[in-house]
Enzyme design. Structure first.
Site, PDB file in Angstrom:
ATOM      1  N   HIS A  87      -3.865   1.086   7.464  1.00  0.00           N
ATOM      2  CA  HIS A  87      -2.599   2.041   7.532  1.00  0.00           C
ATOM      3  C   HIS A  87      -2.378   3.185   6.609  1.00  0.00           C
ATOM      4  CE1 HIS A  87       2.387   1.281   7.687  1.00  0.00           C
ATOM      5  NE2 HIS A  87       1.789   2.358   7.016  1.00  0.00           N
ATOM      6  N   GLU A  88      -2.616   2.787   5.125  1.00  0.00           N
ATOM      7  CA  GLU A  88      -3.241   3.729   4.289  1.00  0.00           C
ATOM      8  C   GLU A  88      -4.397   5.183   4.895  1.00  0.00           C
ATOM      9  OE1 GLU A  88      -0.799   3.805   2.970  1.00  0.00           O
ATOM     10  OE2 GLU A  88      -0.033   1.383   2.634  1.00  0.00           O
TER      11      GLU A  88
ATOM     12  N   HIS B  28      -2.345   7.750   7.215  1.00  0.00           N
ATOM     13  CA  HIS B  28      -1.937   8.584   6.486  1.00  0.00           C
ATOM     14  C   HIS B  28      -2.321   9.309   5.622  1.00  0.00           C
ATOM     15  CE1 HIS B  28       2.756   6.338   5.974  1.00  0.00           C
ATOM     16  NE2 HIS B  28       1.766   5.661   5.684  1.00  0.00           N
TER      17      HIS B  28
ATOM     18  N   GLN C 227       3.192  10.195   1.308  1.00  0.00           N
ATOM     19  CA  GLN C 227       4.102   8.983   1.489  1.00  0.00           C
ATOM     20  C   GLN C 227       5.346   9.641   0.228  1.00  0.00           C
ATOM     21  OE1 GLN C 227       2.875   5.237   2.034  1.00  0.00           O
ATOM     22  NE2 GLN C 227       3.895   4.868   3.519  1.00  0.00           N
TER      23      GLN C 227
ATOM     24  N   GLY D 130       0.789  -0.854  -0.629  1.00  0.00           N
ATOM     25  CA  GLY D 130       0.220  -0.303   0.335  1.00  0.00           C
ATOM     26  C   GLY D 130       1.319   0.764  -0.063  1.00  0.00           C
TER      27      GLY D 130
ATOM     28  N   CYS E 260       6.656   0.797   7.599  1.00  0.00           N
ATOM     29  CA  CYS E 260       5.727   1.096   7.020  1.00  0.00           C
ATOM     30  C   CYS E 260       7.322   1.736   5.944  1.00  0.00           C
ATOM     31  CB  CYS E 260       5.751   2.665   7.457  1.00  0.00           C
ATOM     32  SG  CYS E 260       5.167   4.128   6.876  1.00  0.00           S
ATOM     33  N   LEU E 261       7.110   2.017   4.550  1.00  0.00           N
ATOM     34  CA  LEU E 261       8.207   2.240   3.637  1.00  0.00           C
ATOM     35  C   LEU E 261       8.937   4.100   3.685  1.00  0.00           C
ATOM     36  CD1 LEU E 261       6.707   1.397   0.185  1.00  0.00           C
ATOM     37  CD2 LEU E 261       8.180   0.299   0.955  1.00  0.00           C
TER      38      LEU E 261
HETATM   39 ZN    ZN Z   1       3.095   3.509   6.232  1.00  0.00          ZN
END
Ligand code: ZN
Length: 181
Positions: free
Chosen positions: A132-133, A136, A53, A48, A90-91
């Site tokens: 999660h997204e 963000h 991000q 995702g 998380c990226l």
């Molecule tokens: Zn993330």
């Protein structure tokens, strides 16, 4: 038209803490951003990715938890049921893995990339990734779920990591957690 090159923003970048703006009118520029985001997600072995991000403070996310790619504009959770705990990375927070408790089932309203209103009933992993997204989009990160002490340790480590380039970061840190979002 000139193509913007998007790249993943990491912890410490203010855009990750901003509340993203709703998309009022979906344009071809948004469509291009969403396809670049999907590419970045796949390239990073993520499941995702949210627009903040990659430095875009608008409410758009891409998700592929194994059941196909979703590009969602202005996603909104209207129903939650049950709980589950999964280990999330998380990226944008390289090298950090945290157990996070979230709803097991959710109902999401959004637009697809054709501007059509859609409703998704998601469970398990897909539900986790979407939550999660959407976090963000509100400036919320996985570290916010950690205890104060844990958070302090993470912050220290990430400050040290910020001296590395993105490529180095992802090579050395990103693979420590199975689920990258
Ligand atoms: Zn993330």
């Amino acid at each position: 038209m000139e193509e913007i090159r998007l790249k993943i923003r990491v912890f410490g970048d203010q855009v990750l803490r901003r509340r993203a703006k709703a998309v009022k009118k979906f344009t071809p520029a948004h469509a291009r951003i969403l396809s670049q985001m999907s590419q970045i997600m796949y390239d990073s072995q993520g499941v995702g990715l949210a627009a903040p991000q990659v430095g875009i403070s608008e409410t758009m996310i891409v998700v592929d938890a194994g059941s196909g790619l979703y590009k969602l504009i202005n996603p909104r959770i209207v129903k939650r049921k049950g709980t589950q705990v999964l280990e999330e990375g998380c990226l944008s927070v390289p090298g950090v893995c945290l157990q996070i408790k979230r709803a097991k089932e959710i109902v999401v309203l959004a637009w697809d990339e054709n501007g059509k209103a859609i409703k998704i009933e998601a469970q398990d992993l897909l539900a986790c990734v979407i939550q999660h997204e959407i976090d963000h989009l509100r400036g919320r990160l996985i570290v916010d779920y950690a205890s104060a002490l844990e958070r302090l340790k993470i912050k220290r480590r990430l400050t040290a990591l910020r001296k590395k380039s993105n490529e180095e970061l992802f090579e050395s840190e990103a693979k420590s957690c199975q689920l990258q979002l």
